[in-house]
Design a protein around this motif. Structure first.
Motif, mmCIF file in Angstrom:
data_model
loop_
_atom_site.group_PDB
_atom_site.id
_atom_site.type_symbol
_atom_site.label_atom_id
_atom_site.label_comp_id
_atom_site.label_asym_id
_atom_site.label_seq_id
_atom_site.Cartn_x
_atom_site.Cartn_y
_atom_site.Cartn_z
ATOM 1 N N TYR A 63 14.665 -3.280 8.485
ATOM 2 C CA TYR A 63 15.879 -3.392 7.681
ATOM 3 C C TYR A 63 16.043 -2.258 6.675
ATOM 4 O O TYR A 63 17.138 -1.745 6.478
ATOM 5 C CB TYR A 63 15.881 -4.728 6.925
ATOM 6 N N GLY A 64 14.949 -1.873 6.016
ATOM 7 C CA GLY A 64 15.076 -0.930 4.923
ATOM 8 C C GLY A 64 15.139 0.529 5.329
ATOM 9 O O GLY A 64 15.323 1.401 4.466
ATOM 10 N N VAL A 65 15.001 0.837 6.634
ATOM 11 C CA VAL A 65 14.933 2.233 7.066
ATOM 12 C C VAL A 65 16.214 2.986 6.706
ATOM 13 O O VAL A 65 16.171 4.073 6.109
ATOM 14 C CB VAL A 65 14.668 2.303 8.580
ATOM 15 N N LEU A 98 5.839 11.113 10.149
ATOM 16 C CA LEU A 98 5.403 10.297 9.009
ATOM 17 C C LEU A 98 4.739 9.046 9.545
ATOM 18 O O LEU A 98 5.207 8.449 10.517
ATOM 19 C CB LEU A 98 6.606 9.918 8.131
ATOM 20 N N GLU A 99 3.631 8.648 8.932
ATOM 21 C CA GLU A 99 2.955 7.406 9.285
ATOM 22 C C GLU A 99 3.055 6.439 8.123
ATOM 23 O O GLU A 99 2.772 6.794 6.975
ATOM 24 C CB GLU A 99 1.495 7.673 9.651
ATOM 25 N N LEU A 100 3.456 5.213 8.443
ATOM 26 C CA LEU A 100 3.638 4.173 7.422
ATOM 27 C C LEU A 100 2.792 2.966 7.799
ATOM 28 O O LEU A 100 3.278 1.989 8.369
ATOM 29 C CB LEU A 100 5.117 3.775 7.332
ATOM 30 N N GLY A 101 1.501 3.045 7.515
ATOM 31 C CA GLY A 101 0.624 1.966 7.909
ATOM 32 C C GLY A 101 0.517 1.913 9.423
ATOM 33 O O GLY A 101 0.159 2.888 10.089
ATOM 34 N N PRO A 114 0.831 -1.214 0.000
ATOM 35 C CA PRO A 114 0.000 0.000 0.000
ATOM 36 C C PRO A 114 0.863 1.261 0.000
ATOM 37 O O PRO A 114 1.924 1.295 0.630
ATOM 38 C CB PRO A 114 -0.797 -0.124 1.312
ATOM 39 N N GLN A 115 0.427 2.274 -0.704
ATOM 40 C CA GLN A 115 1.208 3.491 -0.836
ATOM 41 C C GLN A 115 1.565 4.101 0.517
ATOM 42 O O GLN A 115 2.683 4.583 0.728
ATOM 43 C CB GLN A 115 0.423 4.512 -1.675
ATOM 44 N N LYS A 116 0.645 4.046 1.450
ATOM 45 C CA LYS A 116 0.899 4.679 2.752
ATOM 46 C C LYS A 116 1.902 3.888 3.601
ATOM 47 O O LYS A 116 2.406 4.414 4.602
ATOM 48 C CB LYS A 116 -0.416 4.823 3.514
ATOM 49 N N ALA A 117 2.188 2.638 3.201
ATOM 50 C CA ALA A 117 3.105 1.822 3.987
ATOM 51 C C ALA A 117 4.443 1.607 3.293
ATOM 52 O O ALA A 117 5.256 0.809 3.754
ATOM 53 C CB ALA A 117 2.458 0.460 4.286
ATOM 54 N N ARG A 118 4.702 2.310 2.204
ATOM 55 C CA ARG A 118 5.940 2.106 1.442
ATOM 56 C C ARG A 118 7.123 2.764 2.161
ATOM 57 O O ARG A 118 7.110 3.949 2.485
ATOM 58 C CB ARG A 118 5.787 2.693 0.043
ATOM 59 N N TRP A 119 8.175 1.973 2.364
ATOM 60 C CA TRP A 119 9.356 2.476 3.055
ATOM 61 C C TRP A 119 10.080 3.554 2.242
ATOM 62 O O TRP A 119 10.806 4.376 2.814
ATOM 63 C CB TRP A 119 10.323 1.333 3.350
ATOM 64 N N ASP A 120 9.899 3.569 0.935
ATOM 65 C CA ASP A 120 10.611 4.584 0.158
ATOM 66 C C ASP A 120 10.113 5.994 0.429
ATOM 67 O O ASP A 120 10.749 6.972 0.024
ATOM 68 C CB ASP A 120 10.531 4.267 -1.342
ATOM 69 N N ARG A 121 9.008 6.135 1.142
ATOM 70 C CA ARG A 121 8.551 7.456 1.554
ATOM 71 C C ARG A 121 9.506 8.103 2.553
ATOM 72 O O ARG A 121 9.506 9.318 2.748
ATOM 73 C CB ARG A 121 7.146 7.369 2.155
ATOM 74 N N LEU A 122 10.349 7.290 3.180
ATOM 75 C CA LEU A 122 11.330 7.821 4.128
ATOM 76 C C LEU A 122 12.342 8.740 3.448
ATOM 77 O O LEU A 122 12.961 9.581 4.105
ATOM 78 C CB LEU A 122 12.080 6.669 4.805
ATOM 79 N N ALA A 123 12.538 8.564 2.150
ATOM 80 C CA ALA A 123 13.534 9.362 1.431
ATOM 81 C C ALA A 123 13.208 10.853 1.453
ATOM 82 O O ALA A 123 14.091 11.682 1.259
ATOM 83 C CB ALA A 123 13.653 8.875 -0.013
ATOM 84 N N ALA A 124 11.940 11.183 1.697
ATOM 85 C CA ALA A 124 11.541 12.596 1.708
ATOM 86 C C ALA A 124 11.818 13.289 3.043
ATOM 87 O O ALA A 124 11.692 14.510 3.153
ATOM 88 C CB ALA A 124 10.053 12.711 1.377
#
Length: 530
Positions: free
Chosen positions: A425-427, A513-516, A398-408
């Protein structure tokens, strides 16, 4: 004067050109859609960030998981991914390049093997079937060691077979057995002893089946073993030199105990891989089963001998042994991971291609019918591969749970990271930071557990570097103290409920930021309420 080029040179040049074009087409297919989704946890995030740390620290001997030595796997994947980061930048698709390289190597090995001892139609069909199996396509775009091992094993098994057949016909075989040693060494660096044992098991079982007793000495050719030692030996030696407990942990714990004990993750029944391959390779497995039932009386003779290469029957047997040996080898342990059985896909693709050839040779189908049905299967399989890749990329996460949002997030070089009750792991991969994280958990309870999970990974790694672990693995009672005494900004990652329990000072803070079900808070020392 016009130079006359011999026909043999022209044919060889044309063959090289065709091989290059095939290789490029394979690479483009495997690269397609590799960028469409973020890294998946745990495997992709784990291995991608370990490779990134290897590049950043410059330590190419010891892989590190969150700053602690991590010897679960050898370093070939990390070397390749780190090199990819250096060349192409830090992206998810770059982390998947080693897996794509493994699938490409397996494809090229199949091409070389089938072209040498089978018909052109069998060769082309084999490679297309292998590449359009959804299992192959998705595994090639998944960042871990399994497809890389499959590629090295396929190349090793291919070279070993060619060396044996060339020796039988009195042709030059030395370079082929040397190449088998090279790929065996790379297989060891990809996944450990399995990269050596599995190709050897396949070759030995086939030798016994064909009673080639005088060729049993072939693997004893000294230069082949020198190639293995030259490729795999230096890393083992340097790792042992840096960490005296490496040898026992890597070979005894991670190889023999994982294979024989039942305490590791994902225990499954003996038929698990039969179900995995049947479902993950549709529609080709369904096609193969159908053709098998149609032609079961003639399986001893795939094609009329007048149209076959003298080694065709040997190759057919080799592929049968290869498929069954891999399935049996990984079905024996109770712990079964889906990707382990990937080395069985190349021989499966070949055998399905031979089934198609049998149908044509046996007169069951006319050539236009065969070509039409084959094209339909290829189209359906390719469409299924693309649909699954897009589905997992867009709908699977889901878009709201994508770890790549952390890049912002506005992460600064000196910022610290704290993870609560979980190793995400991906943080660090997406936050683009060199800082290792504080991991907060109940470590005393974790030490008493025998479960094979992220906690055990970190505790095993802590044995190699206890001093570093004491500063990175914090108990629940230490989390709030660490926040209140640090002079740096801290990005706290965890579930809100866990954060309230472990860090009461965050209870009134709003997540950045909220990720799921997870959230990310920014802790600033000058606003701390301790």
């Amino acid at each position: 004067m016009q130079t006359v080029i011999p026909l043999g040179v022209k044919a060889f040049s044309r063959k090289i050109d065709d091989t290059i074009l095939c290789g490029l087409a394979m690479a483009l297919w495997l690269l397609a859609l590799a960028w469409i989704r973020p890294l998946s946890n745990p495997d992709e995030g784990r291995y991608a960030v370990i490779a990134l740390d290897m590049l950043r620290t410059g330590n190419w001997v010891t892989p590190h998981l969150n700053g602690l030595p991590f010897f679960h796997k050898p370093p070939l994947y990390y070397w390749l991914a780190a090199t990819g980061y250096e060349v192409f930048g830090v992206h998810a698709w770059v982390a998947r390049l080693p897996s794509m390289l493994g699938a490409w190597l397996a494809s090229m090995s199949l091409l070389a093997l089938a072209r040498r001892y089978a018909s052109t139609s069998t060769t082309v069909t084999t490679v297309i079937i292998f590449l359009t199996m959804p299992f192959t396509f998705l595994a090639a775009q998944y960042a871990n060691m399994d497809m890389l091992l499959a590629g090295c094993m396929c190349a090793c098994a291919t070279c070993a077979f060619i060396a044996t057949i060339e020796l039988q016909f009195g042709k030059s075989w030395h370079s082929w057995i040397m190449a088998a040693g090279v790929f065996a060494g790379l297989g060891f660096l990809a996944k450990g002893l399995t990269g050596l044992v599995l190709p050897g098991l396949v070759w030995c079982m086939w030798i016994v089946w064909e009673r080639r007793w005088n060729q049993l000495v072939l693997p004893l050719y000294p230069p082949a073993w020198l190639a293995i030692l030259a490729i795999a030996g230096p890393w083992v030696w340097f790792a042992q030199k840096q960490h005296p407990q490496f040898f026992h942990y890597f070979f005894v714990t991670q190889h023999f105990q994982r294979y024989t004990e039942t305490g590791f993750n994902n225990p499954q029944s003996w038929w698990f891989y039969l179900a995995v391959i049947t479902l993950a390779c549709l529609p080709w497995t369904l096609t193969g089963i159908y053709m098998l039932f149609r032609r079961w009386r003639t399986l001893q003779e795939f094609m009329p001998k007048s149209d076959s290469h003298p080694a065709q029957m040997s190759l057919d047997r080799y592929m049968v042994v290869w498929l069954l040996a891999v399935m049996a080898f990984f079905s024996i342990p109770s712990s079964k991971i889906v990707g382990y059985v990937l080395p069985a896909l190349p021989p499966l693709a070949y055998l399905i291609a031979r089934m198609w050839q049998t149908a044509f040779a046996g007169g069951e189908l006319h050539l236009p019918q065969l070509t039409s049905k084959l094209a339909i299967n290829m189209g359906v399989s390719a469409a299924l591969c693309a649909a699954l890749a897009i589905g997992f990329g867009i709908k699977g996460v889901p878009q709201k749970a994508r770890w790549d949002r952390l890049a912002a997030l506005p992460v600064q070089p000196d910022d610290r990271i704290m993870m609560l009750g979980q190793l995400y792991y991906g943080v660090r991969f997406y936050m683009h930071t060199d800082q290792v994280a504080w991991i907060v958990d109940d470590w005393q309870a974790a030490q008493a557990s025998k479960s094979d999970n992220w906690r055990k990974e970190l505790l095993d790694a802590a044995d190699f570097s206890p001093n570093s672990a004491s500063h990175l693995l914090l108990g629940k009672q230490d989390a709030n103290h660490a926040l209140c005494t640090t002079k740096h900004r801290v990005w706290v990652v965890g579930e809100p409920e866990t954060a309230n329990q472990m860090t009461p000072s965050l209870s009134s803070s709003k997540p950045m930021l909220e990720l799921g079900s997870r959230a990310v808070w920014l802790w600033t020392p000058d606003k701390a309420k301790c």
